[in-house]
Design an enzyme around this catalytic site. Structure first.
Site, PDB file in Angstrom:
ATOM      1  N   HIS A  63       0.831  -1.201   0.000  1.00  0.00           N
ATOM      2  CA  HIS A  63       0.000   0.000   0.000  1.00  0.00           C
ATOM      3  C   HIS A  63       0.867   1.252   0.000  1.00  0.00           C
ATOM      4  CE1 HIS A  63      -3.877  -2.045   0.343  1.00  0.00           C
ATOM      5  NE2 HIS A  63      -3.224  -2.934   1.061  1.00  0.00           N
ATOM      6  N   TYR A 332       3.985  -4.224  10.077  1.00  0.00           N
ATOM      7  CA  TYR A 332       3.922  -2.788   9.803  1.00  0.00           C
ATOM      8  C   TYR A 332       5.123  -2.068  10.414  1.00  0.00           C
ATOM      9  CZ  TYR A 332      -1.068  -3.574   8.709  1.00  0.00           C
ATOM     10  OH  TYR A 332      -2.254  -4.020   8.193  1.00  0.00           O
TER      11      TYR A 332
END
Length: 342
Positions: A63, A332
């Site tokens: 992303h 992440y």
């Protein structure tokens, strides 16, 4: 502009690339990206990065391409009946929201099949500097139940270059993992706008209200403008950044709104497996309205420094034991540390 790599396999393998939204180079093989001495979450980031010929400095491993906007969340009257979380009580809460294309390729064309699933990340800015986040995608469900299985899927794709013997590793994987096969063959048309794209929380959370009543549920984020997709003949006509350009233009004309709801689990529903999609007849409790008002002027700079965390949870909301959910913040964090140079 850099072109998205093409993955040369039969239909099932090509569908996998589309669904996973990872621009995989056909000549990259699993032994080049898998390092078993590392934690699975770090291997996931390494694999995603390698398969899009990264890293790309300052960008996420997945992303990578996105846009940030700000606005408010106004809770519904019934939101507090589900959870005692502060943003679900009476007052409106400021929010920061990031929309994104999939893959770690910053130049991904917005209408490219590999841009799916798109993402939404919502940060609710709570009192005294606290926050809580929702991180969701534009597909209902996930192709793997564990981080290990997800890594196996990515490595199978990476090993399935044009010279791979048949059946290729990805074909073998899909043949033994029905949830992954269902995920990759689900149609994923390009949206008209981020403002017309529904999003789904693939992981379950446990909600507890002020009386101590608990209920498991998954987020549903629905555009009030209605779900709208591009027709096949329209995809070739839009620009490479049409989603990123459309949203600020819409916001200049007025707010963009979404309904945030929770699909409630019934007794016996699986709450710890992101591959299991609950029936549509499960009730949904509307938590409130997300009202987006302003595009962030320095979006790129802010995107680099912010890490959304689905486990940053206030009292009244707890994580399920879903291993994909538990692994997400660790992956992440690896990506975040690399893009900020720590």
């Amino acid at each position: 502009m850099q072109k998205s790599p093409v993955y040369h396999t039969p239909h099932a393998g090509k569908a996998l690339l589309t669904a996973m939204a990872l621009s995989f180079a056909s000549h990259v093989y699993a032994e080049d990206v898998a390092e078993t001495s590392k934690p699975v979450t770090e291997q996931l980031v390494d694999t995603m990065t390698t398969l899009v010929h990264g890293p790309y400095a300052g960008y996420r491993a997945n992303h990578a391409k996105g846009i940030m906007v700000s606005g408010t969340f106004t809770p519904s009257k019934q939101a507090a009946s589900l959870s005692s979380a502060p943003h679900l009580q009476k007052k409106a809460t400021p929010v920061l929201v990031r929309f994104s294309d999939a893959t770690g390729l910053p130049t991904m064309p917005d209408a490219d099949a590999n841009a799916n699933p798109h993402g939404i990340a919502i940060r609710f800015q709570l009192p005294k500097g606290a926050y809580t986040d929702i991180v969701s995608i534009s597909v209902n469900g996930f192709p793997a139940a564990t981080p290990e299985d997800f890594l196996g899927l990515l490595n199978a794709v990476a090993a399935s270059g044009p010279d791979a013997p048949k059946p290729s590793p990805v074909e073998q994987f899909l043949g033994t993992h029905p949830a992954a096969l269902k995920f990759v063959t689900t149609p994923k048309p390009a949206p008209v706008s981020f403002a017309t794209l529904p999003f789904y929380g693939v992981n379950a959370f446990k909600f507890t209200n002020a009386k101590g009543k608990t209920q498991y549920g998954r987020y549903r984020i629905t555009p009030l403008a209605g779900a709208q997709s591009l027709a096949a003949d329209e995809v070739a006509k839009v620009g490479p950044d049409y989603l990123m350009e459309d949203l600020p233009a819409r916001l200049k004309k007025g707010p963009v709104k979404f309904s945030i709801a929770v699909q409630l689990a019934a007794e016996g529903d699986e709450v710890n497996d992101a591959t299991v999609i609950w029936p549509e007849d499960r009730p949904q409790l509307v938590l409130g309205t997300l009202t987006l008002k302003t595009a962030i002027a320095d979006s790129k700079a802010l995107e680099k420094t912010i890490m959304f965390n689905p486990l940053a949870l206030p009292a009244g909301i707890e994580a399920s034991a879903d291993p994909i959910l538990i692994a997400r913040p660790t992956a992440y964090l690896v990506s975040f540390g690399r893009r900020v140079g720590k």
